[in-house]
Design a protein around this motif. Structure first.
Motif, PDB file in Angstrom:
ATOM      1  N   ILE A 247       0.839  -1.208   0.000  1.00  0.00           N
ATOM      2  CA  ILE A 247       0.000   0.000   0.000  1.00  0.00           C
ATOM      3  C   ILE A 247       0.869   1.251   0.000  1.00  0.00           C
ATOM      4  CG2 ILE A 247      -1.661   1.343   1.347  1.00  0.00           C
ATOM      5  CD1 ILE A 247      -2.830  -1.379   2.280  1.00  0.00           C
ATOM      6  N   VAL A 248       1.887   1.268   0.863  1.00  0.00           N
ATOM      7  CA  VAL A 248       2.795   2.422   0.933  1.00  0.00           C
ATOM      8  C   VAL A 248       3.527   2.594  -0.395  1.00  0.00           C
ATOM      9  CG1 VAL A 248       4.928   3.251   2.016  1.00  0.00           C
ATOM     10  CG2 VAL A 248       3.044   2.437   3.431  1.00  0.00           C
ATOM     11  N   GLY A 249       3.933   1.488  -1.007  1.00  0.00           N
ATOM     12  CA  GLY A 249       4.622   1.566  -2.291  1.00  0.00           C
ATOM     13  C   GLY A 249       3.763   2.153  -3.393  1.00  0.00           C
ATOM     14  N   VAL A 250       2.524   1.698  -3.470  1.00  0.00           N
ATOM     15  CA  VAL A 250       1.609   2.217  -4.491  1.00  0.00           C
ATOM     16  C   VAL A 250       1.327   3.700  -4.250  1.00  0.00           C
ATOM     17  CG1 VAL A 250      -0.756   2.083  -5.362  1.00  0.00           C
ATOM     18  CG2 VAL A 250       0.564  -0.015  -5.024  1.00  0.00           C
TER      19      VAL A 250
ATOM     20  N   LEU B  47       0.219   6.295   6.540  1.00  0.00           N
ATOM     21  CA  LEU B  47       0.473   4.868   6.340  1.00  0.00           C
ATOM     22  C   LEU B  47       1.954   4.529   6.446  1.00  0.00           C
ATOM     23  CD1 LEU B  47      -2.181   4.177   3.615  1.00  0.00           C
ATOM     24  CD2 LEU B  47      -2.135   3.260   5.934  1.00  0.00           C
ATOM     25  N   TYR B  48       2.826   5.476   6.118  1.00  0.00           N
ATOM     26  CA  TYR B  48       4.257   5.232   6.302  1.00  0.00           C
ATOM     27  C   TYR B  48       4.586   5.058   7.785  1.00  0.00           C
ATOM     28  CZ  TYR B  48       9.296   5.714   6.223  1.00  0.00           C
ATOM     29  OH  TYR B  48      10.647   5.498   6.408  1.00  0.00           O
ATOM     30  N   MET B  49       3.912   5.807   8.644  1.00  0.00           N
ATOM     31  CA  MET B  49       4.118   5.634  10.089  1.00  0.00           C
ATOM     32  C   MET B  49       3.684   4.230  10.526  1.00  0.00           C
ATOM     33  SD  MET B  49       5.556   8.249  11.081  1.00  0.00           S
ATOM     34  CE  MET B  49       6.044   9.481   9.917  1.00  0.00           C
ATOM     35  N   ILE B  50       2.582   3.756   9.970  1.00  0.00           N
ATOM     36  CA  ILE B  50       2.140   2.387  10.268  1.00  0.00           C
ATOM     37  C   ILE B  50       3.152   1.387   9.724  1.00  0.00           C
ATOM     38  CG2 ILE B  50       0.340   0.675   9.777  1.00  0.00           C
ATOM     39  CD1 ILE B  50      -1.660   3.022   9.870  1.00  0.00           C
ATOM     40  N   TYR B  51       3.669   1.645   8.525  1.00  0.00           N
ATOM     41  CA  TYR B  51       4.710   0.800   7.931  1.00  0.00           C
ATOM     42  C   TYR B  51       5.923   0.705   8.858  1.00  0.00           C
ATOM     43  CZ  TYR B  51       8.544  -0.453   4.752  1.00  0.00           C
ATOM     44  OH  TYR B  51       9.639  -1.038   4.176  1.00  0.00           O
ATOM     45  N   LEU B  52       6.334   1.850   9.412  1.00  0.00           N
ATOM     46  CA  LEU B  52       7.484   1.855  10.315  1.00  0.00           C
ATOM     47  C   LEU B  52       7.235   0.975  11.534  1.00  0.00           C
ATOM     48  CD1 LEU B  52       8.488   5.636  10.291  1.00  0.00           C
ATOM     49  CD2 LEU B  52       9.679   3.740   9.173  1.00  0.00           C
ATOM     50  N   VAL B  53       6.060   1.092  12.110  1.00  0.00           N
ATOM     51  CA  VAL B  53       5.727   0.298  13.297  1.00  0.00           C
ATOM     52  C   VAL B  53       5.692  -1.190  12.957  1.00  0.00           C
ATOM     53  CG1 VAL B  53       3.903  -0.199  14.985  1.00  0.00           C
ATOM     54  CG2 VAL B  53       4.504   2.171  14.454  1.00  0.00           C
TER      55      VAL B  53
ATOM     56  N   LEU C  38      17.470  -0.195   6.660  1.00  0.00           N
ATOM     57  CA  LEU C  38      17.227  -0.201   5.214  1.00  0.00           C
ATOM     58  C   LEU C  38      15.769  -0.522   4.899  1.00  0.00           C
ATOM     59  CD1 LEU C  38      20.457  -1.921   3.846  1.00  0.00           C
ATOM     60  CD2 LEU C  38      19.813   0.485   3.663  1.00  0.00           C
ATOM     61  N   VAL C  39      15.211  -1.480   5.604  1.00  0.00           N
ATOM     62  CA  VAL C  39      13.806  -1.830   5.384  1.00  0.00           C
ATOM     63  C   VAL C  39      12.910  -0.656   5.775  1.00  0.00           C
ATOM     64  CG1 VAL C  39      11.925  -3.353   6.126  1.00  0.00           C
ATOM     65  CG2 VAL C  39      14.172  -4.312   5.596  1.00  0.00           C
ATOM     66  N   LEU C  40      13.225   0.004   6.881  1.00  0.00           N
ATOM     67  CA  LEU C  40      12.421   1.140   7.320  1.00  0.00           C
ATOM     68  C   LEU C  40      12.462   2.284   6.301  1.00  0.00           C
ATOM     69  CD1 LEU C  40      13.311   1.226  11.121  1.00  0.00           C
ATOM     70  CD2 LEU C  40      11.214   0.360  10.066  1.00  0.00           C
ATOM     71  N   LEU C  41      13.612   2.502   5.692  1.00  0.00           N
ATOM     72  CA  LEU C  41      13.752   3.579   4.706  1.00  0.00           C
ATOM     73  C   LEU C  41      13.159   3.232   3.346  1.00  0.00           C
ATOM     74  CD1 LEU C  41      17.366   4.823   5.511  1.00  0.00           C
ATOM     75  CD2 LEU C  41      15.191   5.959   6.037  1.00  0.00           C
ATOM     76  N   ALA C  42      12.873   1.958   3.121  1.00  0.00           N
ATOM     77  CA  ALA C  42      12.374   1.520   1.814  1.00  0.00           C
ATOM     78  C   ALA C  42      11.048   2.179   1.441  1.00  0.00           C
ATOM     79  CB  ALA C  42      12.230   0.002   1.786  1.00  0.00           C
ATOM     80  N   GLY C  43      10.286   2.620   2.417  1.00  0.00           N
ATOM     81  CA  GLY C  43       9.009   3.263   2.128  1.00  0.00           C
ATOM     82  C   GLY C  43       9.132   4.691   1.667  1.00  0.00           C
TER      83      GLY C  43
ATOM     84  N   ALA D  81      11.984  -4.392  -1.178  1.00  0.00           N
ATOM     85  CA  ALA D  81      12.192  -4.723   0.238  1.00  0.00           C
ATOM     86  C   ALA D  81      11.207  -5.790   0.689  1.00  0.00           C
ATOM     87  CB  ALA D  81      12.063  -3.474   1.101  1.00  0.00           C
ATOM     88  N   GLU D  82       9.979  -5.693   0.258  1.00  0.00           N
ATOM     89  CA  GLU D  82       8.971  -6.692   0.646  1.00  0.00           C
ATOM     90  C   GLU D  82       9.376  -8.080   0.186  1.00  0.00           C
ATOM     91  OE1 GLU D  82       5.898  -9.477  -0.029  1.00  0.00           O
ATOM     92  OE2 GLU D  82       6.574  -8.221  -1.695  1.00  0.00           O
ATOM     93  N   ARG D  83       9.892  -8.194  -1.026  1.00  0.00           N
ATOM     94  CA  ARG D  83      10.325  -9.508  -1.537  1.00  0.00           C
ATOM     95  C   ARG D  83      11.535 -10.014  -0.753  1.00  0.00           C
ATOM     96  NH1 ARG D  83       6.696 -11.922  -2.405  1.00  0.00           N
ATOM     97  NH2 ARG D  83       8.067 -13.557  -3.084  1.00  0.00           N
TER      98      ARG D  83
END
Length: 108
Positions: free
Chosen positions: A16-19, A50-56, A74-79, A88-90
């Motif tokens: 969702i964050v990526g889209v 949603l990025y804040m939710i992604y971080l959590v 790195l994963v946290l910054l991917a958004g 990152a998801e893969r």
């Protein structure tokens, strides 16, 4: 340890964050080329929230899977980079399933 729920939550929000980030990038280009900031005004706050939710969720998964700090960062910054959250998801999914074989089988 069952990481399936944490991994699933992370994967959904990463997509969702990526889209939304791609839409926001297109909106930013339109804002500066056509002076129409409608997309940025709508999608910008949604992506930020949603990025804040992604971080959590990513931090929760990192804690459960016991990732090292550099990988977690790195994963946290991917958004924040268009298309990178998909990569990152893969990588995250593969890493979690390799490290925890029960996740790959879907076993409880």
């Amino acid at each position: 340890m069952n990481l399936n729920p944490a991994l699933t939550r992370y994967r959904i929000v990463a997509w969702i964050v990526g889209v939304l980030l791609i839409v926001l990038t297109v909106g930013t280009v339109l804002k500066y080329t056509t002076d129409d900031d409608t997309i940025v005004a709508i999608v910008g706050p949604a992506h930020g929230f949603l990025y804040m939710i992604y971080l959590v969720l990513a931090a929760d998964l990192a804690r459960r899977a016991r990732w090292k700090l550099p990988f977690t960062v790195l994963v946290l910054l991917a958004g924040t980079v268009p298309f990178l959250s998909f990569v990152a998801e893969r990588v995250v999914t593969r890493r979690v399933r390799d490290a925890f074989p029960l996740v790959a089988s879907g076993a409880p």
